[in-house]
Design a protein around this motif. Sequence first.
Motif, PDB file in Angstrom:
ATOM      1  N   SER A   1     -25.646   5.203 -13.801  1.00 40.16           N
ATOM      2  CA  SER A   1     -24.876   6.265 -13.151  1.00 40.16           C
ATOM      3  C   SER A   1     -23.613   5.661 -12.533  1.00 40.16           C
ATOM      4  N   ASP A   2     -22.871   6.467 -11.826  1.00 41.02           N
ATOM      5  CA  ASP A   2     -21.637   5.992 -11.189  1.00 41.02           C
ATOM      6  C   ASP A   2     -21.886   5.316  -9.841  1.00 41.02           C
ATOM      7  N   ALA A   3     -23.129   4.985  -9.533  1.00 43.48           N
ATOM      8  CA  ALA A   3     -23.446   4.308  -8.270  1.00 43.48           C
ATOM      9  C   ALA A   3     -22.850   2.903  -8.288  1.00 43.48           C
ATOM     10  N   PRO A   4     -22.533   2.355  -7.116  1.00 44.36           N
ATOM     11  CA  PRO A   4     -21.942   1.014  -7.067  1.00 44.36           C
ATOM     12  C   PRO A   4     -22.929  -0.070  -7.504  1.00 44.36           C
ATOM     13  N   THR A   5     -22.373  -1.156  -7.992  1.00 42.57           N
ATOM     14  CA  THR A   5     -23.180  -2.312  -8.386  1.00 42.57           C
ATOM     15  C   THR A   5     -23.754  -2.955  -7.126  1.00 42.57           C
ATOM     16  N   ARG A   6     -25.041  -3.296  -7.178  1.00 41.35           N
ATOM     17  CA  ARG A   6     -25.718  -3.949  -6.046  1.00 41.35           C
ATOM     18  C   ARG A   6     -25.815  -5.448  -6.343  1.00 41.35           C
ATOM     19  N   TYR A   7     -25.463  -6.263  -5.362  1.00 43.91           N
ATOM     20  CA  TYR A   7     -25.509  -7.719  -5.497  1.00 43.91           C
ATOM     21  C   TYR A   7     -26.554  -8.287  -4.551  1.00 43.91           C
ATOM     22  N   HIS A   8     -27.223  -9.345  -4.998  1.00 40.79           N
ATOM     23  CA  HIS A   8     -28.224 -10.030  -4.175  1.00 40.79           C
ATOM     24  C   HIS A   8     -28.119 -11.530  -4.402  1.00 40.79           C
ATOM     25  N   LEU A   9     -28.275 -12.264  -3.340  1.00 41.42           N
ATOM     26  CA  LEU A   9     -28.338 -13.716  -3.413  1.00 41.42           C
ATOM     27  C   LEU A   9     -29.784 -14.112  -3.153  1.00 41.42           C
ATOM     28  N   ARG A  10     -30.403 -14.769  -4.105  1.00 39.52           N
ATOM     29  CA  ARG A  10     -31.775 -15.257  -3.946  1.00 39.52           C
ATOM     30  C   ARG A  10     -31.671 -16.710  -3.509  1.00 39.52           C
ATOM     31  N   VAL A  11     -32.321 -17.048  -2.394  1.00 38.53           N
ATOM     32  CA  VAL A  11     -32.274 -18.401  -1.848  1.00 38.53           C
ATOM     33  C   VAL A  11     -33.696 -18.914  -1.667  1.00 38.53           C
ATOM     34  N   ASN A  12     -33.971 -20.103  -2.209  1.00 39.39           N
ATOM     35  CA  ASN A  12     -35.232 -20.815  -1.993  1.00 39.39           C
ATOM     36  C   ASN A  12     -34.901 -22.016  -1.125  1.00 39.39           C
ATOM     37  N   LEU A  13     -35.451 -22.071   0.077  1.00 41.41           N
ATOM     38  CA  LEU A  13     -35.226 -23.199   0.978  1.00 41.41           C
ATOM     39  C   LEU A  13     -36.475 -24.069   1.021  1.00 41.41           C
ATOM     40  N   THR A  14     -36.303 -25.372   0.871  1.00 40.16           N
ATOM     41  CA  THR A  14     -37.437 -26.296   0.998  1.00 40.16           C
ATOM     42  C   THR A  14     -37.137 -27.265   2.130  1.00 40.16           C
ATOM     43  N   TYR A  15     -38.163 -27.570   2.902  1.00 39.10           N
ATOM     44  CA  TYR A  15     -38.006 -28.448   4.062  1.00 39.10           C
ATOM     45  C   TYR A  15     -39.370 -28.987   4.454  1.00 39.10           C
ATOM     46  N   ARG A  16     -39.380 -29.934   5.393  1.00 38.12           N
ATOM     47  CA  ARG A  16     -40.629 -30.516   5.873  1.00 38.12           C
ATOM     48  C   ARG A  16     -40.973 -29.987   7.254  1.00 38.12           C
TER      49      ARG A  16
ATOM     50  N   LEU B   1     -35.872 -16.088   0.089  1.00 33.90           N
ATOM     51  CA  LEU B   1     -35.211 -14.957   0.729  1.00 33.90           C
ATOM     52  C   LEU B   1     -34.344 -14.213  -0.270  1.00 33.90           C
ATOM     53  N   ASP B   2     -34.201 -12.925  -0.046  1.00 36.46           N
ATOM     54  CA  ASP B   2     -33.273 -12.102  -0.810  1.00 36.46           C
ATOM     55  C   ASP B   2     -32.241 -11.575   0.178  1.00 36.46           C
ATOM     56  N   ILE B   3     -30.973 -11.834  -0.116  1.00 35.60           N
ATOM     57  CA  ILE B   3     -29.894 -11.426   0.780  1.00 35.60           C
ATOM     58  C   ILE B   3     -29.013 -10.429   0.041  1.00 35.60           C
ATOM     59  N   ALA B   4     -28.927  -9.215   0.560  1.00 35.42           N
ATOM     60  CA  ALA B   4     -28.119  -8.168  -0.058  1.00 35.42           C
ATOM     61  C   ALA B   4     -26.652  -8.385   0.300  1.00 35.42           C
ATOM     62  N   LEU B   5     -25.798  -8.301  -0.705  1.00 38.58           N
ATOM     63  CA  LEU B   5     -24.362  -8.435  -0.503  1.00 38.58           C
ATOM     64  C   LEU B   5     -23.663  -7.231  -1.124  1.00 38.58           C
ATOM     65  N   THR B   6     -22.523  -6.891  -0.572  1.00 40.34           N
ATOM     66  CA  THR B   6     -21.754  -5.791  -1.146  1.00 40.34           C
ATOM     67  C   THR B   6     -20.735  -6.348  -2.136  1.00 40.34           C
ATOM     68  N   GLN B   7     -20.249  -5.471  -2.988  1.00 40.56           N
ATOM     69  CA  GLN B   7     -19.214  -5.876  -3.929  1.00 40.56           C
ATOM     70  C   GLN B   7     -17.976  -6.326  -3.151  1.00 40.56           C
ATOM     71  N   GLU B   8     -17.684  -5.696  -2.039  1.00 41.31           N
ATOM     72  CA  GLU B   8     -16.522  -6.060  -1.233  1.00 41.31           C
ATOM     73  C   GLU B   8     -16.650  -7.488  -0.683  1.00 41.31           C
ATOM     74  N   GLN B   9     -17.855  -7.872  -0.264  1.00 40.52           N
ATOM     75  CA  GLN B   9     -18.064  -9.227   0.252  1.00 40.52           C
ATOM     76  C   GLN B   9     -17.876 -10.267  -0.855  1.00 40.52           C
ATOM     77  N   ILE B  10     -18.394  -9.967  -2.043  1.00 42.45           N
ATOM     78  CA  ILE B  10     -18.220 -10.870  -3.184  1.00 42.45           C
ATOM     79  C   ILE B  10     -16.740 -10.930  -3.558  1.00 42.45           C
TER      80      ILE B  10
END
Length: 183
Positions: A75-90, A131-140
């Motif tokens: 549809s004409d809905a805006p594109t949704r962007y997501h940044l998937r981050v895997n953090l590893t630590y001790r 983690l999943d981080i939602a981003l807007t097209q404007e931020q990208i």
Amino acid sequence: MTKFTLTLAAIVLAGCSSVTHISEKTAGEVRQAVSIQVDEQNPGTQFSGPHLQATTDGSDFNLYYYSLRAFEPASDAPTRYHLRVNLTYRQAWRNYEFAELNSGQSVETAPIDRNVLQCFSRSTCMLEEVLDIALTQEQILAAVQERDKLALKLRAKSGHSSTIEVPASYLLGFYAAVVNYEG
């Protein structure tokens, strides 16, 4: 390698930046590595960028892996962007709960998973949070137009904070794959 040599190598790799990108690609390499899938059940196109790796302190004990994803509805809905981050630590769980851009603007953050990767003793384990981080097209687009990295500060319940940086070359390549797709 000796401990001294490893430490020296980590310092050299870290340079002036607090983030060292272990795997980095040119914009063209990222664009070619983006996988595109048309979803018949949820009409639209899904884009998945390559998984890359970086470290927040130059060591193998504080790594993160990241990849961008986008969903372009039919549809004409805006594109949704997501940044998937895997953090590893001790040590102990950090429980990351929110993220903000360098401007201080909060971005929607959703914890996806937590895993114990390996334990070296009763009190020392390698841990992973996804983690999943939602981003807007404007931020990208703002980062792409400035040809600048996208920097996010992740904050945890434990008091820890980690800076995640997505290089400009990754953003440029991924965004080009999305906006130039003719499906």
